[in-house]
Motif scaffolding. Structure first.
Motif, PDB file in Angstrom:
ATOM      1  N   ALA A  67       0.853  -1.191   0.000  1.00 38.60           N
ATOM      2  CA  ALA A  67       0.000   0.000   0.000  1.00 38.60           C
ATOM      3  C   ALA A  67       0.886   1.237   0.000  1.00 38.60           C
ATOM      4  N   GLU A  68       0.723   2.062  -1.023  1.00 42.08           N
ATOM      5  CA  GLU A  68       1.433   3.340  -1.081  1.00 42.08           C
ATOM      6  C   GLU A  68       0.543   4.404  -0.449  1.00 42.08           C
ATOM      7  N   VAL A  69       1.039   4.998   0.610  1.00 40.57           N
ATOM      8  CA  VAL A  69       0.264   5.985   1.363  1.00 40.57           C
ATOM      9  C   VAL A  69       0.397   7.340   0.679  1.00 40.57           C
ATOM     10  N   ARG A  70      -0.741   7.883   0.228  1.00 40.68           N
ATOM     11  CA  ARG A  70      -0.761   9.198  -0.417  1.00 40.68           C
ATOM     12  C   ARG A  70      -1.799  10.081   0.265  1.00 40.68           C
ATOM     13  N   PRO A  71      -1.588  11.416   0.250  1.00 41.80           N
ATOM     14  CA  PRO A  71      -2.567  12.320   0.867  1.00 41.80           C
ATOM     15  C   PRO A  71      -3.815  12.449  -0.004  1.00 41.80           C
ATOM     16  N   GLN A  72      -4.961  12.572   0.633  1.00 43.59           N
ATOM     17  CA  GLN A  72      -6.214  12.782  -0.101  1.00 43.59           C
ATOM     18  C   GLN A  72      -6.677  14.226  -0.030  1.00 43.59           C
ATOM     19  N   GLU A  84      10.169   4.656  11.263  1.00 46.56           N
ATOM     20  CA  GLU A  84      10.480   4.031   9.981  1.00 46.56           C
ATOM     21  C   GLU A  84      11.022   2.617  10.190  1.00 46.56           C
ATOM     22  N   GLY A  85      10.492   1.671   9.389  1.00 51.96           N
ATOM     23  CA  GLY A  85      10.914   0.274   9.485  1.00 51.96           C
ATOM     24  C   GLY A  85      10.145  -0.527  10.512  1.00 51.96           C
ATOM     25  N   SER A  86       9.204   0.090  11.204  1.00 57.08           N
ATOM     26  CA  SER A  86       8.432  -0.620  12.226  1.00 57.08           C
ATOM     27  C   SER A  86       7.179  -1.244  11.617  1.00 57.08           C
ATOM     28  N   THR A 182      -2.114  -3.626   7.614  1.00 58.10           N
ATOM     29  CA  THR A 182      -1.111  -3.974   8.620  1.00 58.10           C
ATOM     30  C   THR A 182       0.135  -4.477   7.910  1.00 58.10           C
ATOM     31  N   GLY A 183       1.290  -3.977   8.302  1.00 59.78           N
ATOM     32  CA  GLY A 183       2.526  -4.401   7.661  1.00 59.78           C
ATOM     33  C   GLY A 183       3.706  -3.578   8.124  1.00 59.78           C
ATOM     34  N   THR A 184       4.836  -3.785   7.452  1.00 63.99           N
ATOM     35  CA  THR A 184       6.057  -3.054   7.768  1.00 63.99           C
ATOM     36  C   THR A 184       6.127  -1.802   6.908  1.00 63.99           C
ATOM     37  N   ILE A 185       6.306  -0.665   7.569  1.00 63.13           N
ATOM     38  CA  ILE A 185       6.345   0.599   6.844  1.00 63.13           C
ATOM     39  C   ILE A 185       7.799   0.990   6.593  1.00 63.13           C
ATOM     40  N   GLY A 186       8.052   1.491   5.395  1.00 57.80           N
ATOM     41  CA  GLY A 186       9.408   1.884   5.022  1.00 57.80           C
ATOM     42  C   GLY A 186       9.717   3.307   5.453  1.00 57.80           C
ATOM     43  N   ARG A 187      10.663   3.911   4.772  1.00 55.87           N
ATOM     44  CA  ARG A 187      11.064   5.268   5.143  1.00 55.87           C
ATOM     45  C   ARG A 187       9.989   6.263   4.730  1.00 55.87           C
ATOM     46  N   SER A 188       9.949   7.359   5.450  1.00 52.89           N
ATOM     47  CA  SER A 188       9.004   8.439   5.141  1.00 52.89           C
ATOM     48  C   SER A 188       9.630   9.354   4.092  1.00 52.89           C
ATOM     49  N   ASN A 189       8.863   9.644   3.055  1.00 51.24           N
ATOM     50  CA  ASN A 189       9.338  10.514   1.978  1.00 51.24           C
ATOM     51  C   ASN A 189       9.042  11.986   2.235  1.00 51.24           C
ATOM     52  N   PRO A 203       4.487   8.621  -3.240  1.00 51.66           N
ATOM     53  CA  PRO A 203       3.813   8.298  -1.978  1.00 51.66           C
ATOM     54  C   PRO A 203       4.525   8.936  -0.792  1.00 51.66           C
ATOM     55  N   MET A 204       3.782   9.138   0.273  1.00 55.09           N
ATOM     56  CA  MET A 204       4.383   9.643   1.502  1.00 55.09           C
ATOM     57  C   MET A 204       5.199   8.536   2.182  1.00 55.09           C
ATOM     58  N   ALA A 205       4.730   7.305   2.088  1.00 51.29           N
ATOM     59  CA  ALA A 205       5.420   6.130   2.636  1.00 51.29           C
ATOM     60  C   ALA A 205       4.794   4.903   1.999  1.00 51.29           C
ATOM     61  N   THR A 206       5.459   3.760   2.162  1.00 51.49           N
ATOM     62  CA  THR A 206       4.954   2.506   1.603  1.00 51.49           C
ATOM     63  C   THR A 206       4.898   1.450   2.694  1.00 51.49           C
ATOM     64  N   ILE A 207       3.768   0.743   2.761  1.00 50.97           N
ATOM     65  CA  ILE A 207       3.590  -0.329   3.741  1.00 50.97           C
ATOM     66  C   ILE A 207       3.518  -1.652   2.988  1.00 50.97           C
ATOM     67  N   GLN A 208       4.265  -2.655   3.477  1.00 50.50           N
ATOM     68  CA  GLN A 208       4.274  -3.977   2.853  1.00 50.50           C
ATOM     69  C   GLN A 208       3.964  -5.044   3.888  1.00 50.50           C
ATOM     70  N   GLN A 209       3.071  -5.942   3.518  1.00 53.38           N
ATOM     71  CA  GLN A 209       2.766  -7.083   4.389  1.00 53.38           C
ATOM     72  C   GLN A 209       3.721  -8.217   4.038  1.00 53.38           C
ATOM     73  N   LEU A 210       4.572  -8.603   4.991  1.00 55.09           N
ATOM     74  CA  LEU A 210       5.651  -9.557   4.736  1.00 55.09           C
ATOM     75  C   LEU A 210       5.410 -10.933   5.335  1.00 55.09           C
ATOM     76  N   ASP A 211       4.345 -11.105   6.096  1.00 52.73           N
ATOM     77  CA  ASP A 211       4.039 -12.410   6.671  1.00 52.73           C
ATOM     78  C   ASP A 211       2.556 -12.706   6.490  1.00 52.73           C
ATOM     79  N   PRO A 212       2.241 -13.646   5.575  1.00 53.38           N
ATOM     80  CA  PRO A 212       3.139 -14.426   4.716  1.00 53.38           C
ATOM     81  C   PRO A 212       3.688 -13.565   3.577  1.00 53.38           C
ATOM     82  N   ILE A 213       4.520 -14.193   2.727  1.00 50.89           N
ATOM     83  CA  ILE A 213       5.122 -13.486   1.601  1.00 50.89           C
ATOM     84  C   ILE A 213       5.028 -14.365   0.367  1.00 50.89           C
TER      85      ILE A 213
END
Length: 392
Positions: A67-72, A84-86, A182-189, A203-213
């Motif tokens: 999920a790429e987080v963008r402002p609406q 970041e990374g949590s 729900t997932g791991t969020i990367g760095r904030s742009n 995107p402002m940030a990107t969230i990835q669900q890694l479990d499962p993968i």
């Protein structure tokens, strides 16, 4: 100088003696063959077996959800709430956009709604009064129609004002940016103080669900078609287990978790000429990250009635073909017969052979360099060791 000459003469003498010894041995072996000497050889009788079909494939990992987080709405970032990374949960607030302009728009929309409702109240009273008077001809029909029209217009204005309030409330809510998954969020742009817009491409940030993968693998068209043909002929029993894929990292380390096949593409990737296969893998410790190179052994199922030949019995010829020697009964003698074979795969220490030999053929497994087609041999059966019984 004299000593060096003696050493050279002694070396030449040794070479001559070795050559003479080798020539004598060769002549002796040739003489034994001409006299019908039967070399002792081990052999193994070929049987058909049901073996698992393992496909060794390669591919790359990809997140189950991204999920790429963008402002609406547009505005200035006031605060960031995540590390970041949590791991973030769906519904957690990630950013706060300056809400002041949207709070003002909501207040204005509510005022417009109150004004529209007041106008509706006045037109409703006028319409109710005129409804009674028109029946006694105290007013003209035109006055009554005007009162009815004004009342309906006032009702429409109230509906529009309510919609404006709803829109303003939504825009105000959008100033709080929440995690969609729900997932791991990367760095904030973006940082505090940055201006964001609702139409920005990044995107402002990107969230990835890694479990499962997911692990996307590629299987060759030829192998894919062979599996389908064998399945259609009843020679292949597909594997429906949820743990049918063993995975290995790029350094060869085997992963503890096993994966399950999700689906196979119905088209061939034109850039690679492969059929894409997707595997779903539990990833609780996040050992696998998106983009990682992964090797996989996919247990496609069981192939029935397969001919297995020991690898030590197979010789590769100069033209690239493979061959084996078998024992053939020739009167009261056992002689060597050559067979060119076609190999389709491996199983443990055996080759899977599709043509060239038949079940019950006796394949020679030793002294292969000392025999040839038509040579007499003394067969010694070498039975394969039985599988270990875990109950013993």
């Amino acid at each position: 100088m004299h000593i060096k000459s003696k050493i050279i003469n002694l070396s030449a003498l040794c070479v001559c003696m070795l050559a003479a010894s080798s020539l004598t041995a060769c002549n002796k072996a040739q003489e034994q063959h001409q006299q019908g000497f039967a070399a002792p050889v081990d052999y193994q009788e070929i049987k058909t077996k049901d073996v698992p079909v393992i496909s060794s494939l390669i591919g790359r990992a990809t997140a189950v959800r991204t999920a790429e987080v963008r402002p609406q709405v547009s505005g200035v970032i006031l605060q960031r709430f995540f590390t970041e990374g949590s791991v973030v949960n769906k519904g957690d607030q990630l950013y706060q956009i300056d809400p002041s302009i949207y709070e003002a728009q909501l207040a204005s929309a509510k005022a417009s709604l109150a004004q529209a409702e007041a106008n509706l109240y006045a037109t409703q009273l006028r319409y109710d009064r005129f409804s009674k008077l028109v029946n006694t001809n105290a007013i003209s029909k035109q006055d009554y129609d005007d009162a009815l029209s004004n009342n309906k217009a006032a009702q429409a204005q109230v509906l529009a004002a309510k919609a404006a309030v709803k829109s303003a409330e939504i825009n105000l809510a959008y100033t709080k940016v929440y995690a969609p998954i729900t997932g791991t969020i990367g760095r904030s742009n973006v940082t505090e103080g940055a201006l964001v817009t609702n139409s920005q491409a990044s995107p402002m940030a990107t969230i990835q669900q890694l479990d499962p993968i997911y692990v996307d693998l590629g299987i060759s068209v030829t192998e894919h078609l062979n599996l389908k043909k064998n399945m259609a002929k009843g020679l292949f029993e597909s594997n429906s287990s949820n743990e049918q894929v063993e995975l290995f990292l790029e350094n060869g380390e085997k992963l503890e978790q096993k994966g399950s096949l999700e689906f196979s593409e119905v088209t061939v990737d034109e850039s690679t000429g492969m059929v894409n296969v997707r595997v779903k893998v539990p990833n609780p410790n996040q050992d696998i990250l998106p983009g990682m190179y992964i090797k996989a052994n996919v247990n496609q199922g069981i192939q029935k009635g397969v001919l297995l030949v020991p690898q030590i019995a197979v010789l590769r010829q100069n033209n690239g073909t493979n061959m084996v020697y078998t024992i053939k009964q020739d009167g009261d003698k056992n002689v060597v017969e050559q067979h060119n074979i076609t190999i389709s795969g491996e199983h443990d220490h055996d080759y899977i052979v599709t043509s060239g030999i038949n079940a019950n053929d006796k394949v020679i497994t030793s002294n292969l360099q000392k025999i040839g087609p038509g040579a007499p041999v003394t067969p010694i059966e070498n039975k394969p060791e039985p599988a270990n019984n875990p109950d013993k």
